[in-house]
Write an enzyme that holds these catalytic residues in place. Structure first.
Site, PDB file in Angstrom:
ATOM      1  N   GLY A 197     -35.809 -47.281 -53.357  1.00  0.00           N
ATOM      2  CA  GLY A 197     -34.284 -47.844 -53.729  1.00  0.00           C
ATOM      3  C   GLY A 197     -34.342 -49.235 -53.646  1.00  0.00           C
ATOM      4  O   GLY A 197     -33.131 -49.672 -53.392  1.00  0.00           O
ATOM      5  N   ASP A 323     -40.001 -60.022 -58.110  1.00  0.00           N
ATOM      6  CA  ASP A 323     -40.149 -58.527 -57.766  1.00  0.00           C
ATOM      7  C   ASP A 323     -41.612 -58.112 -57.371  1.00  0.00           C
ATOM      8  O   ASP A 323     -42.116 -57.166 -57.671  1.00  0.00           O
ATOM      9  CB  ASP A 323     -39.871 -57.613 -59.013  1.00  0.00           C
ATOM     10  CG  ASP A 323     -39.622 -56.122 -58.665  1.00  0.00           C
ATOM     11  OD1 ASP A 323     -39.409 -55.682 -57.486  1.00  0.00           O
ATOM     12  OD2 ASP A 323     -40.002 -55.284 -59.300  1.00  0.00           O
ATOM     13  N   ARG A 350     -49.282 -56.908 -55.533  1.00  0.00           N
ATOM     14  CA  ARG A 350     -48.598 -57.128 -56.808  1.00  0.00           C
ATOM     15  C   ARG A 350     -48.496 -58.464 -57.189  1.00  0.00           C
ATOM     16  O   ARG A 350     -48.713 -58.756 -58.700  1.00  0.00           O
ATOM     17  CB  ARG A 350     -47.173 -56.591 -56.718  1.00  0.00           C
ATOM     18  CG  ARG A 350     -47.021 -55.091 -57.290  1.00  0.00           C
ATOM     19  CD  ARG A 350     -45.760 -54.415 -57.243  1.00  0.00           C
ATOM     20  NE  ARG A 350     -44.737 -54.837 -58.082  1.00  0.00           N
ATOM     21  CZ  ARG A 350     -43.694 -53.840 -58.124  1.00  0.00           C
ATOM     22  NH1 ARG A 350     -43.832 -52.696 -57.690  1.00  0.00           N
ATOM     23  NH2 ARG A 350     -42.765 -54.206 -58.768  1.00  0.00           N
TER      24      ARG A 350
HETATM   25 CA    CA Z   1     -39.260 -53.602 -56.732  1.00  0.00          CA
END
Ligand code: CA
Length: 591
Positions: A197, A323, A350
């Site tokens: 979330g 992000d 990431r």
């Molecule tokens: Ca994310």
């Protein structure tokens, strides 16, 4: 009395079971079986094929010499119109396979024949808020229960024989953006889950429940400033460790909607008795709204499984503005150096860097890029903190005007996303499913509104190369050296497994399940499954033969969020199949 002939042996076997294990049926999955999963070859009772998540099988019946004879024995359709991303790893116990499918569905399947034994469909409300497709990553097994998390943020425990609900527990408010997609983890009688979330400004949390009845045992929010609690007899007891000071690494009230969702779940290291979890992006994406490191976003956390205390944290992307969720699996492994055993843990983030940490204290040992292009940072300092390139942080918006757009690599979907890598105890290498892509990203103003997307950013993902995006890499964690690579046209989105048979298995969005020589990277086998392979393969032994299973079904975040990359893959077929393969006994004998 047609059935009398069947009944007698059943009664006898039930009696034998009762004599062996008073109070438990012979099936019951125990804490010890979960701890032993890494070495047992006739069952798979953990996500990660062992609590440390190495995804390594000690089986070598199937190997580089005979993998050409690996063939399908059955395939089962998940059915219906719900053909979307299938990202689960199957579990197998006593000849029965337990697996989840998209839209919070669970199946029990006869592992010998592919016959469906039961199916459970969670009744989902219309207003679920999955950020990145309606996927699920698998079940946990404990006692006679099959337990999983749903898209409306519930834990559901099902009877393993009937699929009937034994207990159901609300973990968080789906209307605020919470959901659960990760496989839960059971360790020492505690069921551990994270939540998703981060794109909705939730407060991430890791929680422990009693797997027998779903009672909450402890909660550990993952945004600094929130209190953790331990529960005893249903009552909350405030806990000594608060998880940091409110407002210290966050301005104003932003810690109240800080994201940092541990949406990929985690693993457990028995040697140090720690849960190892990762946390997602800070919310909102627009970093100019939240000066500071924004703990514990984009971090790896080690937790005490008894009470959720954070023992250490390592933040891969402080003050993230791209992000770069820090959720990717942190895999425990040991290696020898200077005559000493190093208790390490590795993760491929990431953000494009591969990190090796000392898992006893979270200290940085080394880090290096594992993709060809990283532009947001110039490197890492001696403590593993990124050296930012300020020109590549998207600019601050000015009122109605969006901020400076920048082109950054990797793209926000990551140098590596959720799909788990594997570690071979034989080669000492990690097999990393990675992607080479970049993005245009800019910031916009945003205010928090419950249940609404809370990004404050816009973006378009772009490939970096014409002929490939995905790259499966073999990486040496001691040197940072890339030992081999295999390119793939579409972005890789499936899990990896490696075996003592010198094999590495993974699938691609083009629909192929593939096997590679673990030492050389040579492709030694492939099979077209009919749709993209996003699941994590497993292998086990049954009736003296080595089996292998994987889910097929294209979907996930890439077609939803992939920008120009999504256009490249728009003709890929959806699907929903569970495939099982084996190496027939007679072919093994011939060699
Ligand atoms: Ca994310």
């Amino acid at each position: 009395m047609k059935h009398s002939g069947l009944r007698k042996p059943f009664v006898l076997s039930a009696l034998c079971a009762a004599m062996l294990l008073p109070g438990l049926s012979a099936w019951a999955v125990t804490d010890q079986q979960i701890l032993d999963d890494v070495k047992t070859t006739d069952e798979i009772v953990t996500n990660g094929m062992g609590l440390q998540g190495q995804r390594y099988s000690p089986l070598d019946t199937l190997n580089t010499d005979n993998v050409k004879d690996l063939r399908p024995v059955w395939a089962m359709s998940f059915g219906g119109e719900k053909q979307r991303g299938q990202q689960a790893q199957p579990l197998i116990k006593d000849g029965v396979m337990y697996v989840t499918a998209s839209y919070s569905r669970v199946y029990a399947v006869d592992a010998r024949t592919g016959r469906e034994l039961w199916q459970y469909d969670a009744r989902l409300p219309d207003d679920i808020r999955p950020c990145c497709d309606v996927i699920n990553r698998g079940v946990a097994l404990y006692g006679d229960l099959v337990i999983f998390g749903t898209l409306d943020a519930k834990l559901v425990a099902l009877n393993k024989d009937t699929g009937k609900v034994v207990w159901r527990k609300n973990v968080a408010d789906h209307k605020a953006g919470y959901s659960i997609t990760a496989a839960p983890l059971v360790i020492n009688g505690k069921l551990i889950t994270g939540v998703s979330g981060g794109e909705f400004g939730v407060v991430g949390k890791i929680e422990a429940y009693d797997p027998k009845n779903g009672e909450l045992l402890w909660t550990r929010p993952t945004v600094e400033g929130h209190m953790g609690y331990v529960y005893k007899d249903g009552k909350a007891v405030e806990h000594g460790i608060t998880g940091g000071e409110a407002g210290k690494t966050w301005p104003g009230d932003l810690w109240k909607t800080g994201g940092a969702a541990p949406w990929l779940g985690g693993y457990y290291d028995p040697e140090t008795n720690q849960l190892l979890f990762g946390t997602g992006n800070p919310a909102p994406w627009n970093s100019h709204l939240r000066p500071g490191d924004n703990l514990y976003s984009s971090s790896r956390l080690a937790l005490n499984p008894d009470d959720g205390t954070i023992k250490w944290h390592f933040q891969t992307t402080p003050h993230d503005g791209w992000d770069y969720d820090g959720v990717n699996e942190l895999i425990s492994f040991n290696y020898q150096e200077g005559g000493k055993t190093i208790k390490a843990a590795a993760t491929a983030d990431r953000n494009g860097f591969f990190y090796v940490l000392d898992r006893t204290n979270g200290k940085f040992i080394r880090g290096f890029p594992f993709v060809d292009k990283i532009t947001w940072a110039k490197g890492l300092d001696k403590d593993g903190r990124p050296l930012y390139d300020d020109a590549n942080r998207p600019g601050a918006p000015g009122g109605a005007t969006k901020g400076n757009s920048v082109f950054v690599a990797p793209a926000f979907l990551g140098a590596k996303n959720w799909m788990p890598m594997a570690y071979s105890q034989d080669t000492g290498l990690f097999y990393v499913p990675s992607n080479e892509w970049g993005m245009d990203i800019w910031n916009e103003d945003i205010a928090y509104k419950k249940g609404a997307a809370y990004l404050g950013s816009g973006f378009t993902i772009k490939p970096l190369n014409e002929d490939y995006i995905g790259v499966l890499r073999a990486i040496d964690p001691k040197t940072g050296k890339e030992v081999w690579r295999q390119k793939n046209f579409a972005p890789l989105w499936g899990g990896v497994m490696t075996t003592k048979g010198n094999l590495v298995f993974t699938g691609n969005p083009e629909g192929f399940l593939q096997a590679f020589n673990a030492k050389t990277g040579e492709k030694v086998w492939e099979f077209q499954t009919g749709s993209g392979v996003l699941g994590s393969p497993v292998t086990w032994e049954m009736d003296g033969e080595q089996y292998l299973s994987v889910l097929s079904g294209w979907g996930g975040a890439v077609p939803l969020w992939g920008g120009e990359v999504a256009k490249r893959v728009k003709n890929f077929n959806q699907g929903g199949m569970l495939w099982t393969f084996k190496l027939p006994k007679d072919l093994v004998a011939k060699q």
